[in-house]
Motif scaffolding. Structure first.
Motif, PDB file in Angstrom:
ATOM      1  N   CYS A 176       0.826  -1.216   0.000  1.00  0.00           N
ATOM      2  CA  CYS A 176       0.000   0.000   0.000  1.00  0.00           C
ATOM      3  C   CYS A 176       0.857   1.261   0.000  1.00  0.00           C
ATOM      4  CB  CYS A 176      -0.935   0.006   1.206  1.00  0.00           C
ATOM      5  SG  CYS A 176      -2.265  -1.209   1.123  1.00  0.00           S
ATOM      6  N   LEU A 177       1.952   1.238   0.775  1.00  0.00           N
ATOM      7  CA  LEU A 177       2.859   2.389   0.800  1.00  0.00           C
ATOM      8  C   LEU A 177       3.515   2.590  -0.562  1.00  0.00           C
ATOM      9  CD1 LEU A 177       4.593   1.942   4.284  1.00  0.00           C
ATOM     10  CD2 LEU A 177       2.846   3.617   3.653  1.00  0.00           C
ATOM     11  N   LEU A 220       5.270  11.546   4.350  1.00  0.00           N
ATOM     12  CA  LEU A 220       4.265  11.381   5.393  1.00  0.00           C
ATOM     13  C   LEU A 220       4.408  12.523   6.386  1.00  0.00           C
ATOM     14  CD1 LEU A 220       4.609   7.521   5.991  1.00  0.00           C
ATOM     15  CD2 LEU A 220       2.870   8.713   4.641  1.00  0.00           C
ATOM     16  N   MET A 272       2.212  13.015  -2.743  1.00  0.00           N
ATOM     17  CA  MET A 272       2.754  12.149  -1.702  1.00  0.00           C
ATOM     18  C   MET A 272       4.115  11.563  -2.094  1.00  0.00           C
ATOM     19  SD  MET A 272      -0.501  10.174  -0.038  1.00  0.00           S
ATOM     20  CE  MET A 272       0.458   9.887   1.453  1.00  0.00           C
ATOM     21  N   GLY A 273       4.295  11.267  -3.363  1.00  0.00           N
ATOM     22  CA  GLY A 273       5.575  10.731  -3.814  1.00  0.00           C
ATOM     23  C   GLY A 273       6.597  11.841  -4.015  1.00  0.00           C
ATOM     24  N   VAL A 289       0.350   8.645  -5.771  1.00  0.00           N
ATOM     25  CA  VAL A 289      -0.696   9.611  -5.432  1.00  0.00           C
ATOM     26  C   VAL A 289      -0.088  11.012  -5.512  1.00  0.00           C
ATOM     27  CG1 VAL A 289      -2.265  10.449  -3.649  1.00  0.00           C
ATOM     28  CG2 VAL A 289      -1.906   7.982  -3.963  1.00  0.00           C
ATOM     29  N   LEU A 295       8.309   8.488   0.007  1.00  0.00           N
ATOM     30  CA  LEU A 295       6.928   8.827   0.338  1.00  0.00           C
ATOM     31  C   LEU A 295       6.914   9.881   1.430  1.00  0.00           C
ATOM     32  CD1 LEU A 295       3.903   8.107  -0.105  1.00  0.00           C
ATOM     33  CD2 LEU A 295       4.163   6.414   1.726  1.00  0.00           C
ATOM     34  N   GLN A 344       8.337   3.064 -10.521  1.00  0.00           N
ATOM     35  CA  GLN A 344       8.911   4.223  -9.831  1.00  0.00           C
ATOM     36  C   GLN A 344       9.869   5.043 -10.705  1.00  0.00           C
ATOM     37  OE1 GLN A 344      10.534   3.164  -6.000  1.00  0.00           O
ATOM     38  NE2 GLN A 344       8.769   1.913  -5.480  1.00  0.00           N
ATOM     39  N   ALA A 385       2.136   1.824  -3.388  1.00  0.00           N
ATOM     40  CA  ALA A 385       1.090   2.372  -4.259  1.00  0.00           C
ATOM     41  C   ALA A 385       0.872   3.866  -4.008  1.00  0.00           C
ATOM     42  CB  ALA A 385      -0.215   1.605  -4.047  1.00  0.00           C
ATOM     43  N   LEU A 386       1.063   4.297  -2.750  1.00  0.00           N
ATOM     44  CA  LEU A 386       0.861   5.710  -2.410  1.00  0.00           C
ATOM     45  C   LEU A 386       1.881   6.624  -3.077  1.00  0.00           C
ATOM     46  CD1 LEU A 386      -0.043   5.576   1.399  1.00  0.00           C
ATOM     47  CD2 LEU A 386      -1.564   6.121  -0.519  1.00  0.00           C
ATOM     48  N   LEU A 387       2.992   6.044  -3.531  1.00  0.00           N
ATOM     49  CA  LEU A 387       4.003   6.853  -4.220  1.00  0.00           C
ATOM     50  C   LEU A 387       3.438   7.516  -5.464  1.00  0.00           C
ATOM     51  CD1 LEU A 387       7.112   4.485  -4.014  1.00  0.00           C
ATOM     52  CD2 LEU A 387       6.848   6.678  -2.848  1.00  0.00           C
TER      53      LEU A 387
END
Length: 367
Positions: A83-84, A106, A93-94, A90, A104, A160, A86-88
């Motif tokens: 999931c982390l 946060l 966020m990346g 968004v 990422l 990536q 995949a958040l890249l």
């Protein structure tokens, strides 16, 4: 035989030695750049000290956490890591650096999800292979589910893009599967079948193709694609046998890119010489041997797979990084465990050692 109730102090001392050396070398290799860029020569040192403190505390904690705990949460941890990853992708966020979105953002921190995924995958494989036992020899019930999981992870990594981490994860996963009893007749054709795709991803992507060509002949383009490896070679060559002394590197003065991260081993070669290079390589070799020793004497299959996987992960990352710096492999964006600047890598490495130490306290060893 006796119950080894104490932690493997040799492994602990090796990890502490590498971490301390890393803090020193991060400062030595980054102070000039940090002073120029941030107006504070201690910028990277202060951050690395914080990472080392957090990693050390987590290692101390995991030393006392029964390794069986990781079997229970292996799947949730792997899913969290995916999931982390995949958040890249968004927006917002990346964090992109060097053309790759590997970090990422946060609240309050920046992390590299690939480092957590590596640990999560080893935990998952060790737990799952323990449950499957002889089923691991079946393609449908044994190998296929792992191929699907691995494929999902590799897909996110390559987007990536992070080909280096993808290759490390693939190597660790396939080696663990073979150790658990997966058939060579399944694994070898699988590897051969993906080689054309690997060739396409390398030779049909401009910057990767240029890296390969630079690896084969860096002097053909000494000011662009061959620049990094040439400066690394100059660092090792000018270090000689005894080195220029701590802080004496000239290549770190804006010549060698990523001197405090990917190419910190080159600075070690310049400042500490051949003696330093052999010492660091020897410490990593001893660390790998201690990890394999723990895996060898572990009677619980889960502990054995877990110790082997974690040791293999640390060993492969160290080998690839050092080989890249020495010009033996094409350039990859992989950190040198315990030593390169970076919080996620250092913390993940120390957590891996903490788990190994806990297993070491529960194995039987010959008197």
């Amino acid at each position: 035989m006796r119950l080894h109730r104490d932690f493997d102090t040799t492994l602990l001392l090796l990890a502490v030695a590498l971490t301390c050396l890393g803090v020193v070398m991060v400062f030595s290799s980054s102070c000039v750049v940090a002073g120029e860029k941030y107006g504070d020569a201690f910028f990277f040192l202060k951050k690395q000290l914080k990472f080392a403190l957090v990693g050390g505390l987590l290692m101390a904690l995991t030393m006392y956490v029964d390794y069986e705990f990781w079997r229970k949460i292996a799947i949730p941890l792997l899913l969290l890591g995916i999931c982390l990853l995949a958040l890249l992708f968004v927006p917002g966020m990346g964090v992109t650096a060097g053309g790759a979105a590997r970090w990422l953002r946060l609240p309050g921190i920046t992390v590299q999800p690939a480092e957590f995924v590596k640990l999560g995958l080893v935990l998952y494989l060790a737990s799952s292979m323990t449950r499957k036992k002889e089923k691991i020899r079946s393609f449908k019930l044994g190998l296929l589910p792992y191929i699907l999981v691995l494929g999902a992870i590799l897909g996110l990594l390559l987007l990536q893009p992070d080909l280096g981490s993808a290759m490390i994860i693939s190597g660790v996963a396939l080696t663990m599967l073979l150790m658990a009893g997966a058939r060579w007749s399944f694994v070898v054709p699988l590897v051969l079948s993906v080689l054309p795709a690997v060739y396409f991803m390398i030779m049909h992507v401009d910057y990767r193709r240029r890296r390969i060509l630079a690896f084969l002949n860096p002097w053909k383009d000494p000011y662009d694609t061959g620049f990094q490896i040439i400066q690394s070679m100059i660092a090792f060559g000018s270090g000689g046998v005894f080195g220029k002394g701590l802080g004496g590197s000239e290549q770190k003065l804006f010549f060698l890119p990523e001197a405090h991260t990917d190419f910190i081993f080159s600075v070690i070669g310049e400042e500490l010489g051949l003696i330093g290079v052999l010492a660091v390589s020897g410490i990593f070799l001893l660390l790998v041997l201690r990890g394999l020793r723990i895996a060898w004497y572990a009677t619980d299959p889960f502990a054995r797979y877990l110790a082997f996987g974690l040791t293999l992960l640390l060993g492969m990352e160290a080998f690839v990084n050092m080989a890249v710096c020495l010009g033996l492999l094409p350039t990859k964006g992989l950190a040198l465990p315990f030593i390169s600047y970076g919080g996620t890598s250092l913390i993940a490495s120390l957590v891996a050692v903490g788990i190994l130490l806990n297993i070491s306290s529960r194995i039987e060893v010959p008197q």
